[in-house]
Design a protein around this motif. Structure first.
Motif, mmCIF file in Angstrom:
data_model
loop_
_atom_site.group_PDB
_atom_site.id
_atom_site.type_symbol
_atom_site.label_atom_id
_atom_site.label_comp_id
_atom_site.label_asym_id
_atom_site.label_seq_id
_atom_site.Cartn_x
_atom_site.Cartn_y
_atom_site.Cartn_z
ATOM 1 N N PRO A 168 24.171 54.810 -36.533
ATOM 2 C CA PRO A 168 25.256 54.517 -37.490
ATOM 3 C C PRO A 168 26.039 53.251 -37.143
ATOM 4 N N LEU A 169 26.226 52.989 -35.853
ATOM 5 C CA LEU A 169 26.929 51.769 -35.465
ATOM 6 C C LEU A 169 26.139 50.527 -35.850
ATOM 7 N N LYS A 170 24.823 50.591 -35.729
ATOM 8 C CA LYS A 170 23.985 49.461 -36.107
ATOM 9 C C LYS A 170 24.022 49.246 -37.621
ATOM 10 N N ILE A 171 24.030 50.325 -38.394
ATOM 11 C CA ILE A 171 24.110 50.216 -39.850
ATOM 12 C C ILE A 171 25.438 49.594 -40.260
ATOM 13 N N ILE A 172 26.530 50.028 -39.637
ATOM 14 C CA ILE A 172 27.842 49.470 -39.961
ATOM 15 C C ILE A 172 27.889 47.992 -39.586
ATOM 16 N N TRP A 173 27.378 47.642 -38.415
ATOM 17 C CA TRP A 173 27.379 46.246 -37.977
ATOM 18 C C TRP A 173 26.562 45.376 -38.928
ATOM 19 N N ASN A 174 25.376 45.846 -39.333
ATOM 20 C CA ASN A 174 24.542 45.071 -40.254
ATOM 21 C C ASN A 174 25.228 44.891 -41.600
ATOM 22 N N SER A 175 25.932 45.911 -42.074
ATOM 23 C CA SER A 175 26.604 45.785 -43.367
ATOM 24 C C SER A 175 27.780 44.812 -43.278
ATOM 25 N N ILE A 176 28.475 44.764 -42.146
ATOM 26 C CA ILE A 176 29.559 43.795 -41.974
ATOM 27 C C ILE A 176 29.005 42.372 -41.978
ATOM 28 N N ILE A 177 27.923 42.150 -41.256
ATOM 29 C CA ILE A 177 27.291 40.826 -41.232
ATOM 30 C C ILE A 177 26.802 40.446 -42.628
ATOM 31 N N GLY A 178 26.202 41.394 -43.350
ATOM 32 C CA GLY A 178 25.737 41.134 -44.713
ATOM 33 C C GLY A 178 26.879 40.797 -45.652
ATOM 34 N N ALA A 179 28.020 41.484 -45.514
ATOM 35 C CA ALA A 179 29.182 41.193 -46.361
ATOM 36 C C ALA A 179 29.712 39.792 -46.081
ATOM 37 N N VAL A 180 29.720 39.397 -44.826
ATOM 38 C CA VAL A 180 30.177 38.041 -44.478
ATOM 39 C C VAL A 180 29.237 37.002 -45.080
ATOM 40 N N ILE A 181 27.934 37.244 -44.998
ATOM 41 C CA ILE A 181 26.966 36.308 -45.576
ATOM 42 C C ILE A 181 27.144 36.234 -47.087
ATOM 43 N N LEU A 182 27.331 37.379 -47.755
ATOM 44 C CA LEU A 182 27.550 37.375 -49.204
ATOM 45 C C LEU A 182 28.842 36.638 -49.555
ATOM 46 N N TYR A 183 29.871 36.819 -48.760
ATOM 47 C CA TYR A 183 31.126 36.116 -48.991
ATOM 48 C C TYR A 183 30.930 34.603 -48.889
ATOM 49 N N LEU A 184 30.205 34.170 -47.865
ATOM 50 C CA LEU A 184 29.948 32.738 -47.686
ATOM 51 C C LEU A 184 29.104 32.173 -48.823
ATOM 52 N N VAL A 185 28.136 32.951 -49.294
ATOM 53 C CA VAL A 185 27.308 32.506 -50.416
ATOM 54 C C VAL A 185 28.162 32.409 -51.680
ATOM 55 N N ASN A 186 29.056 33.380 -51.889
ATOM 56 C CA ASN A 186 29.934 33.338 -53.051
ATOM 57 C C ASN A 186 30.900 32.159 -52.985
ATOM 58 N N MET A 187 31.269 31.741 -51.779
ATOM 59 C CA MET A 187 32.177 30.607 -51.617
ATOM 60 C C MET A 187 31.525 29.288 -52.062
ATOM 61 N N THR A 188 30.207 29.199 -51.987
ATOM 62 C CA THR A 188 29.532 27.971 -52.406
ATOM 63 C C THR A 188 29.600 27.800 -53.915
ATOM 64 N N GLY A 189 29.663 28.891 -54.655
ATOM 65 C CA GLY A 189 29.742 28.823 -56.103
ATOM 66 C C GLY A 189 28.394 28.738 -56.788
ATOM 67 N N LEU A 190 27.316 28.648 -56.018
ATOM 68 C CA LEU A 190 25.985 28.576 -56.633
ATOM 69 C C LEU A 190 25.577 29.921 -57.214
ATOM 70 N N ILE A 191 25.850 30.969 -56.491
ATOM 71 C CA ILE A 191 25.477 32.320 -56.890
ATOM 72 C C ILE A 191 26.709 33.206 -56.712
ATOM 73 N N MET A 192 26.949 34.081 -57.655
ATOM 74 C CA MET A 192 28.037 35.049 -57.510
ATOM 75 C C MET A 192 27.412 36.442 -57.457
ATOM 76 N N ILE A 193 27.455 37.048 -56.291
ATOM 77 C CA ILE A 193 26.922 38.392 -56.097
ATOM 78 C C ILE A 193 28.078 39.282 -55.680
ATOM 79 N N LYS A 194 28.250 40.387 -56.405
ATOM 80 C CA LYS A 194 29.313 41.313 -56.067
ATOM 81 C C LYS A 194 29.048 41.911 -54.688
ATOM 82 N N ILE A 195 30.090 41.964 -53.864
ATOM 83 C CA ILE A 195 29.949 42.487 -52.505
ATOM 84 C C ILE A 195 30.158 43.996 -52.544
ATOM 85 N N THR A 196 29.056 44.736 -52.414
ATOM 86 C CA THR A 196 29.105 46.196 -52.308
ATOM 87 C C THR A 196 28.446 46.586 -50.993
ATOM 88 N N PHE A 197 28.597 47.850 -50.626
ATOM 89 C CA PHE A 197 28.004 48.307 -49.373
ATOM 90 C C PHE A 197 26.486 48.163 -49.413
#
Length: 81
Positions: free
Chosen positions: A24-53
């Motif tokens: 479970p700790l690995k799943i939580i850690w991977n989802s946090i890293i994925g949310a950060v990556i999605l946030y950074l991608v959304n900041m570029t403005g090229l793609i807008m993907i809703k950040i969900t779990f």
């Protein structure tokens, strides 16, 4: 002989507990890293993907290929359906 069986059973229980606590700790850690990556991608403005779990977990586990497949799914396949 009983001591050896007891020690083996104890070691197996410890290994199983480590697995069930670590997963479970690995799943939580991977989802946090994925949310950060999605946030950074959304900041570029090229793609807008809703950040969900689920989206964060997909990107966190599969990395860049997961991001590309998620983008393809959300922009191409989901729009057609």
């Amino acid at each position: 002989m009983e001591i050896i069986i007891g020690l083996a059973a104890g070691i197996l229980i410890i290994v199983a507990l480590k697995f069930f606590i670590e997963l479970p700790l690995k799943i939580i850690w991977n989802s946090i890293i994925g949310a950060v990556i999605l946030y950074l991608v959304n900041m570029t403005g090229l793609i807008m993907i809703k950040i969900t779990f689920i989206h964060a977990l997909i990107v966190g586990i599969f990395g860049v290929p997961g991001l590309l497949l998620l983008t393809f799914y959300l922009k191409v396949i989901k729009t057609v359906m």
